[in-house]
Design a protein around this motif. Structure first.
Motif, PDB file in Angstrom:
ATOM      1  N   LEU A  42      36.773  33.301  47.974  1.00 37.03           N
ATOM      2  CA  LEU A  42      37.593  33.192  49.180  1.00 37.03           C
ATOM      3  C   LEU A  42      37.372  34.397  50.090  1.00 37.03           C
ATOM      4  O   LEU A  42      37.232  34.268  51.309  1.00 37.03           O
ATOM      5  CB  LEU A  42      39.066  33.088  48.788  1.00 37.03           C
ATOM      6  CG  LEU A  42      40.067  32.908  49.926  1.00 37.03           C
ATOM      7  CD1 LEU A  42      39.857  31.562  50.615  1.00 37.03           C
ATOM      8  CD2 LEU A  42      41.502  33.020  49.402  1.00 37.03           C
ATOM      9  N   GLY A  43      37.320  35.597  49.497  1.00 32.80           N
ATOM     10  CA  GLY A  43      37.150  36.805  50.298  1.00 32.80           C
ATOM     11  C   GLY A  43      35.765  36.946  50.886  1.00 32.80           C
ATOM     12  O   GLY A  43      35.606  37.237  52.083  1.00 32.80           O
ATOM     13  N   VAL A  44      34.743  36.714  50.061  1.00 30.25           N
ATOM     14  CA  VAL A  44      33.378  36.947  50.519  1.00 30.25           C
ATOM     15  C   VAL A  44      32.901  35.852  51.464  1.00 30.25           C
ATOM     16  O   VAL A  44      31.907  36.017  52.169  1.00 30.25           O
ATOM     17  CB  VAL A  44      32.425  37.067  49.305  1.00 30.25           C
ATOM     18  CG1 VAL A  44      32.018  35.690  48.754  1.00 30.25           C
ATOM     19  CG2 VAL A  44      31.198  37.891  49.637  1.00 30.25           C
ATOM     20  N   SER A  45      33.645  34.747  51.524  1.00 27.78           N
ATOM     21  CA  SER A  45      33.172  33.543  52.217  1.00 27.78           C
ATOM     22  C   SER A  45      32.823  33.753  53.680  1.00 27.78           C
ATOM     23  O   SER A  45      31.799  33.254  54.156  1.00 27.78           O
ATOM     24  CB  SER A  45      34.232  32.437  52.097  1.00 27.78           C
ATOM     25  OG  SER A  45      35.443  32.833  52.729  1.00 27.78           O
TER      26      SER A  45
ATOM     27  N   ALA B 249      25.713  43.162  52.118  1.00 25.67           N
ATOM     28  CA  ALA B 249      26.836  43.513  51.248  1.00 25.67           C
ATOM     29  C   ALA B 249      27.660  42.275  50.890  1.00 25.67           C
ATOM     30  O   ALA B 249      28.082  42.093  49.742  1.00 25.67           O
ATOM     31  CB  ALA B 249      27.718  44.567  51.924  1.00 25.67           C
ATOM     32  N   ALA B 250      27.876  41.394  51.872  1.00 20.11           N
ATOM     33  CA  ALA B 250      28.650  40.182  51.609  1.00 20.11           C
ATOM     34  C   ALA B 250      27.936  39.275  50.617  1.00 20.11           C
ATOM     35  O   ALA B 250      28.541  38.774  49.654  1.00 20.11           O
ATOM     36  CB  ALA B 250      28.896  39.433  52.915  1.00 20.11           C
ATOM     37  N   PHE B 251      26.644  39.096  50.832  1.00 16.65           N
ATOM     38  CA  PHE B 251      25.901  38.208  49.944  1.00 16.65           C
ATOM     39  C   PHE B 251      25.661  38.841  48.579  1.00 16.65           C
ATOM     40  O   PHE B 251      25.385  38.144  47.606  1.00 16.65           O
ATOM     41  CB  PHE B 251      24.584  37.801  50.595  1.00 16.65           C
ATOM     42  CG  PHE B 251      24.759  36.835  51.744  1.00 16.65           C
ATOM     43  CD1 PHE B 251      25.957  36.160  51.934  1.00 16.65           C
ATOM     44  CD2 PHE B 251      23.730  36.607  52.637  1.00 16.65           C
ATOM     45  CE1 PHE B 251      26.130  35.283  52.988  1.00 16.65           C
ATOM     46  CE2 PHE B 251      23.883  35.717  53.691  1.00 16.65           C
ATOM     47  CZ  PHE B 251      25.087  35.052  53.865  1.00 16.65           C
TER      48      PHE B 251
ATOM     49  N   ILE C 264      39.666  41.434  49.943  1.00 16.48           N
ATOM     50  CA  ILE C 264      40.021  40.329  49.049  1.00 16.48           C
ATOM     51  C   ILE C 264      38.885  40.060  48.063  1.00 16.48           C
ATOM     52  O   ILE C 264      39.117  39.842  46.864  1.00 16.48           O
ATOM     53  CB  ILE C 264      40.339  39.067  49.867  1.00 16.48           C
ATOM     54  CG1 ILE C 264      41.605  39.276  50.699  1.00 16.48           C
ATOM     55  CG2 ILE C 264      40.495  37.844  48.956  1.00 16.48           C
ATOM     56  CD1 ILE C 264      41.905  38.141  51.663  1.00 16.48           C
ATOM     57  N   ALA C 265      37.647  40.092  48.545  1.00 14.62           N
ATOM     58  CA  ALA C 265      36.502  39.874  47.674  1.00 14.62           C
ATOM     59  C   ALA C 265      36.422  40.949  46.593  1.00 14.62           C
ATOM     60  O   ALA C 265      36.178  40.645  45.418  1.00 14.62           O
ATOM     61  CB  ALA C 265      35.214  39.866  48.486  1.00 14.62           C
ATOM     62  N   GLY C 266      36.618  42.205  46.981  1.00 15.61           N
ATOM     63  CA  GLY C 266      36.585  43.282  45.997  1.00 15.61           C
ATOM     64  C   GLY C 266      37.643  43.110  44.925  1.00 15.61           C
ATOM     65  O   GLY C 266      37.390  43.308  43.733  1.00 15.61           O
ATOM     66  N   ALA C 267      38.856  42.706  45.333  1.00 14.26           N
ATOM     67  CA  ALA C 267      39.931  42.493  44.366  1.00 14.26           C
ATOM     68  C   ALA C 267      39.594  41.354  43.405  1.00 14.26           C
ATOM     69  O   ALA C 267      39.834  41.434  42.197  1.00 14.26           O
ATOM     70  CB  ALA C 267      41.240  42.196  45.107  1.00 14.26           C
ATOM     71  N   GLY C 268      39.020  40.264  43.938  1.00 11.09           N
ATOM     72  CA  GLY C 268      38.678  39.134  43.094  1.00 11.09           C
ATOM     73  C   GLY C 268      37.591  39.462  42.084  1.00 11.09           C
ATOM     74  O   GLY C 268      37.690  39.087  40.904  1.00 11.09           O
ATOM     75  N   LEU C 269      36.561  40.166  42.524  1.00 12.32           N
ATOM     76  CA  LEU C 269      35.471  40.523  41.614  1.00 12.32           C
ATOM     77  C   LEU C 269      35.946  41.499  40.540  1.00 12.32           C
ATOM     78  O   LEU C 269      35.534  41.405  39.380  1.00 12.32           O
ATOM     79  CB  LEU C 269      34.308  41.112  42.412  1.00 12.32           C
ATOM     80  CG  LEU C 269      33.583  40.115  43.320  1.00 12.32           C
ATOM     81  CD1 LEU C 269      32.617  40.836  44.239  1.00 12.32           C
ATOM     82  CD2 LEU C 269      32.851  39.073  42.489  1.00 12.32           C
ATOM     83  N   ALA C 270      36.813  42.433  40.909  1.00  9.08           N
ATOM     84  CA  ALA C 270      37.378  43.348  39.919  1.00  9.08           C
ATOM     85  C   ALA C 270      38.211  42.587  38.900  1.00  9.08           C
ATOM     86  O   ALA C 270      38.160  42.876  37.690  1.00  9.08           O
ATOM     87  CB  ALA C 270      38.215  44.417  40.609  1.00  9.08           C
ATOM     88  N   LEU C 271      38.977  41.597  39.351  1.00  9.52           N
ATOM     89  CA  LEU C 271      39.775  40.781  38.442  1.00  9.52           C
ATOM     90  C   LEU C 271      38.889  40.008  37.478  1.00  9.52           C
ATOM     91  O   LEU C 271      39.208  39.891  36.283  1.00  9.52           O
ATOM     92  CB  LEU C 271      40.649  39.818  39.248  1.00  9.52           C
ATOM     93  CG  LEU C 271      41.564  38.885  38.435  1.00  9.52           C
ATOM     94  CD1 LEU C 271      42.567  39.694  37.611  1.00  9.52           C
ATOM     95  CD2 LEU C 271      42.299  37.920  39.369  1.00  9.52           C
ATOM     96  N   SER C 272      37.757  39.491  37.957  1.00  9.68           N
ATOM     97  CA  SER C 272      36.825  38.789  37.078  1.00  9.68           C
ATOM     98  C   SER C 272      36.299  39.715  35.989  1.00  9.68           C
ATOM     99  O   SER C 272      36.154  39.317  34.826  1.00  9.68           O
ATOM    100  CB  SER C 272      35.646  38.238  37.889  1.00  9.68           C
ATOM    101  OG  SER C 272      36.081  37.308  38.843  1.00  9.68           O
TER     102      SER C 272
END
Length: 390
Positions: free
Chosen positions: A300-303, A210-212, A274-282
């Motif tokens: 930053l979130g998925v890292s 899921a992370a990758f 955080i990763a979900g929020a960033g991808l949604a923003l993109s």
């Protein structure tokens, strides 16, 4: 300084991660031009990447066998096959050749990746230090540097063949540091079966997957999103994967320096959100700067999720099972790199690239709410009262 000691302790794995980062950054930052070179649709492109990345999945399952056959040269061999595959990507003019090239590149990368992760886990056991975030952070850092360099090379008029040849030359130099030590315990074929906690390893692999998946979605399609959806140029497109990798490097290196004592499960839950929020923003971005902010936040979130999960898998099994366990978890996790392009490609073709990013964002939120808590219960049940460090 402690960080220099950590870098030295994991120097072989570090060279492997840098090599993998250089190779895949060179591909991702050139995705628009390679896609145009073979002239396929979004959906068919996703299928091609699926066919090619099957090599990575097969290689990761077979990495322990490759180590038994090639011994200390196994990671060097994987890197050489990856470099050759990417050169073939550069000259490919048909979907068939491109699929074969990606199969070779991903297969070689898969072997090198599993062996590098296993080497980090061995170094962690020997030093008592958490090193996974540091090594994955260096991967992200060099990925970002390479993506920016490729963007500049494209702006200067260099084509895929010249760029991939330069990448292969850099990989050849780094191979000097990639020879592995001889670890006799890895040669016991029975280690792969006796006493392996498969449920724990496989659920951990799903967390990595899921992370990758979030990482693969952005690094493979961010350049195309910037150039096609938002009207950016080649250098602006290359900044998409570069900023994703920058966010990942900051998260991983920062996690190593100041966050080594943080509870790993709680960290993975917060990072997934955080990763979900960033991808949604993109996906929702009205212009390039907002998309860049989303890629940076998503990276930053998925890292830390994938490295923390792999590190916990390595800590949760006896030393004789470590290579086999990481091989299985990594194979499940890195399936994201062929599932992601297929998912993104077909969703993009049917509903647009923006919706593709929304889908991946939803998956990251589901990881935080369901998958990581489930894995935490499995870890607690397998090793009651045992503290697994982050």
């Amino acid at each position: 300084m402690r960080i220099w000691d950590d870098l030295y302790a994991s120097r072989r794995a570090l060279a492997g991660f840098v090599v993998i980062g250089l190779g895949w950054a060179s591909f991702s930052a050139q995705m628009p031009v390679v896609k145009a070179q073979v002239g396929v649709s979004d959906g068919f492109w996703g299928t091609l990447v699926l066919m090619g990345s099957t090599g990575a999945l097969m290689a990761m399952w077979l990495a322990p066998l490759v180590y038994r056959l090639l011994g200390t040269w196994a990671m060097i061999a994987g890197a050489a096959v990856m470099a050759g595959g990417f050169i073939l990507v550069g000259v490919a003019q048909s979907p068939v050749v491109l699929g074969l090239a990606l199969f070779l590149a991903a297969g070689g990368s898969g072997v090198a990746d599993v062996l590098a992760n296993s080497e980090v886990s061995e170094a962690e056991a020997e030093t008592g230090r958490s090193l996974m975030n540091l090594n994955h952070g260096c991967f992200s850092l060099f990925y970002a540097i390479a993506a920016v360099c490729v963007g500049g090379a494209r702006e200067a008029g260099l084509g895929p063949v010249a760029i991939f040849a330069g990448t292969a030359a850099a990989i050849a130099v780094l191979m000097i540091w990639m020879k592995l030590p001889d670890r006799p315990e890895h040669e016991d074929e029975r280690a792969e079966a006796a006493g392996m906690p498969y449920g724990l390893v496989w659920v951990g692999g799903l967390v990595v997957l899921a992370a990758f998946l979030g990482e693969a979605a952005s690094e493979g399609w961010s350049a195309l999103h910037v150039e096609r959806t938002l009207g950016g140029g080649p250098a602006e497109g290359a900044m998409g994967p570069a900023l994703l990798a920058t966010g990942m490097a900051v998260g991983r290196l920062g996690g190593h320096i100041i966050g080594a004592g943080w509870p790993p499960i709680r960290t993975m839950v917060i990072a997934s959100c955080i990763a979900g929020a960033g991808l949604a923003l993109s996906g929702i971005a009205p212009d390039i700067p907002v998309a860049y902010a989303g890629f940076l936040l998503g990276g930053l979130g998925v890292s830390v999720v994938g490295p923390l999960a792999l590190g916990l898998v390595g800590q949760a099994v006896p030393p004789r099972l470590r290579l086999a366990a990481i091989s299985q978890a990594a194979a499940l996790g890195y399936a994201a790199f062929f599932l992601g392009p297929v998912m993104m490609g077909y969703v993009a073709e049917g509903f647009g690239l923006r919706v593709s990013f929304y889908v991946i964002a939803t998956i990251m939120f589901a990881v935080a709410a369901v998958l990581v808590p489930l894995w935490a219960r499995l870890l607690a049940g397998q090793y009651p009262g045992r503290h697994l460090r982050s």
